[in-house]
Design a protein around this motif. Structure first.
Motif, PDB file in Angstrom:
ATOM      1  N   LEU A 184       0.830  -1.219   0.000  1.00 18.81           N
ATOM      2  CA  LEU A 184       0.000   0.000   0.000  1.00 18.81           C
ATOM      3  C   LEU A 184       0.860   1.263   0.000  1.00 18.81           C
ATOM      4  CD1 LEU A 184      -2.713  -1.211   2.535  1.00 18.81           C
ATOM      5  CD2 LEU A 184      -3.082  -0.675   0.119  1.00 18.81           C
ATOM      6  N   PHE A 226      -6.311  -2.184  -3.742  1.00 12.78           N
ATOM      7  CA  PHE A 226      -5.952  -3.359  -2.929  1.00 12.78           C
ATOM      8  C   PHE A 226      -7.168  -4.235  -2.640  1.00 12.78           C
ATOM      9  CE2 PHE A 226      -4.063  -5.537   0.802  1.00 12.78           C
ATOM     10  CZ  PHE A 226      -2.854  -5.898   0.223  1.00 12.78           C
ATOM     11  N   GLY A 273      -4.913  -7.039  -3.342  1.00 11.04           N
ATOM     12  CA  GLY A 273      -4.725  -7.776  -2.088  1.00 11.04           C
ATOM     13  C   GLY A 273      -5.003  -9.259  -2.218  1.00 11.04           C
TER      14      GLY A 273
END
Lengths: 292, 112
Positions: free
Chosen positions: A35, A60, B45
């Motif tokens: 991040l 993300f 992610g």
């Protein structure tokens, strides 16, 4: 990370979803690196910092989605408090008490008896009581090491080596006069466990450090005092010339280890056992663990 | 391309990206995006679990370092990973070749 307002909040949320994984720190560190890298790149290209954080988080993925995906990947084990770790917490505190008790029992015998001012039978009783207390303290220290291992879902290769060394040292400590290296093995074993638990970062770090470094600290005291040229008092009678040095080293080791055991014990004892909330990522993780 | 369409191919793509050399997660995802001309649209992610799975199965190895005050995990292909990449790439060539053969002979439906 003080510079990343939104990212910090996101990572905290992600951590709460993944808190029962033994590798939670590694997962969060990896997410944080990703991040922050995205954020820094966007800022470098002229994006305003808060907007860069928003974009990075958007790319993300939602924390629950990411946590769910991460819950499906292999982990070292579940890092959950249980009834056994909570009970081990109470025993750790008793272990600390026994370390101190051993030293308290030995001090009159060790500091006075060599000069012949205590009754011989009374001295012998103090020795036996102190030795029994120390043996109990060693067993409870090993039990605490085992509880730390369980609570962290495993302590990795270093921690496992530390556990084995600690266990061997405890066994060898019973007939210590046969296995002279038991103190060194105990110092090394507890040190390795301390390093592993510190790196995992689940247990509070200060007690972990004191528990891990206690015996080694006593060893350091022994080395320093034995190399002293006159400032540390020595006994030169039948009890051996390093007797006062031994007593000082054992006292320091016992106090530092006891402080560590009190801290770790209070932490373990103060936790709620897992199983009260079998939802979300925990349920997924437990289901996976049970199916394998 | 949606995540669903990528499902099943992600491992091969990650191994292919890492065949260039060791990379950390951000660089892997960045390379994946660049090489696909930004066609692969996955929440970033969710790529990490695939990396972790490949690592656990011995296809990748990893090491931690510290960069700019942050811990960084770098992945690299293992011998087993190279072997798997070779096998999977060959299988993909055969599969995509067969699909193309069928599609080339097909009549496309009109949309009007």
């Amino acid at each position: 990370m003080a510079d990343y307002l939104l990212i910090d909040g996101y990572l905290e949320l992600l951590r709460s979803h993944l808190r029962f994984r033994s590798d939670v720190d590694d997962l969060i560190a990896e997410a944080a690196d990703h991040l922050c890298s995205t954020h820094d790149r966007l800022v470098f290209r002229g994006t305003e910092t808060l907007e860069a954080e928003r974009i990075a988080l958007g790319l993300f993925g939602q924390p629950d989605l990411v946590a769910r995906a991460m819950s499906g990947s292999p982990s070292g084990g579940l890092a959950v408090p249980s009834d056994s770790t909570i009970q081990a917490g109470s025993l750790a505190i008793w272990g600390g008490v026994l370390w101190l008790f051993a030293v308290v029992a030995w001090w009159p015998a060790g500091a006075i008896a060599p000069w012949g001012e205590l009754d011989r039978n009374f001295t012998a009783i103090l020795w036996i009581v102190g030795w029994c207390a120390l043996m109990g303290a060693l067993v409870l220290t090993f039990n605490t090491v085992g509880a730390l291992h369980t609570r962290h879902g495993g302590l990795g290769r270093i921690g496992t080596m530390g556990m084995i060394l600690t266990g061997l040292a405890v066994i060898a400590g019973m007939p210590a006069w046969v296995f002279l290296g038991w103190g060194f093995a105990l110092a090394l074993g507890l040190g390795l466990v301390g390093v592993a638990a510190f790196r995992r970062g689940i247990a509070p770090r200060m007690p972990v450090v004191t528990l891990g470094a206690g015996v080694a600290t006593g060893g350091a005291v022994w080395v320093i005092c034995s190399r002293s040229t006159g400032w540390f008092p020595r006994y030169t009678g039948i009890w051996g010339e390093t007797w006062t040095i031994n007593l000082a080293a054992v006292t320091v080791a016992a106090v530092v280890v006891a402080v560590g055991l009190f801290g770790v014990g209070a932490w373990l004892r103060g936790e709620e056992p897992a199983g009260f909330d079998l939802t979300g990522s925990l349920a997924t993780t437990i289901g996976r663990a049970e199916s394998t | 391309m949606s995540g669903q369409a990528m499902k099943g191919h992600l491992d091969l793509l990650l191994l292919a990206v890492l065949s260039d050399g060791a990379k950390h997660g951000y660089a892997v995802i960045d390379a994946l995006r660049e090489r696909s001309a930004e066609a692969f649209d996955l929440p970033e992610g969710t790529v990490y679990p695939a990396l972790h799975r490949l690592e656990a199965s011995g296809m990748l190895s990893s090491e931690w370092s510290e960069v700019g005050g942050r811990r960084r995990k770098t992945y690299r292909l293992t011998k087993k990973g190279w072997g798997s990449l070779t096998v999977e790439r060959h299988a993909w060539d055969e599969f995509s070749g067969a699909i193309m053969s069928v599609l080339k002979g097909a009549t496309w439906p009109t949309t009007s």
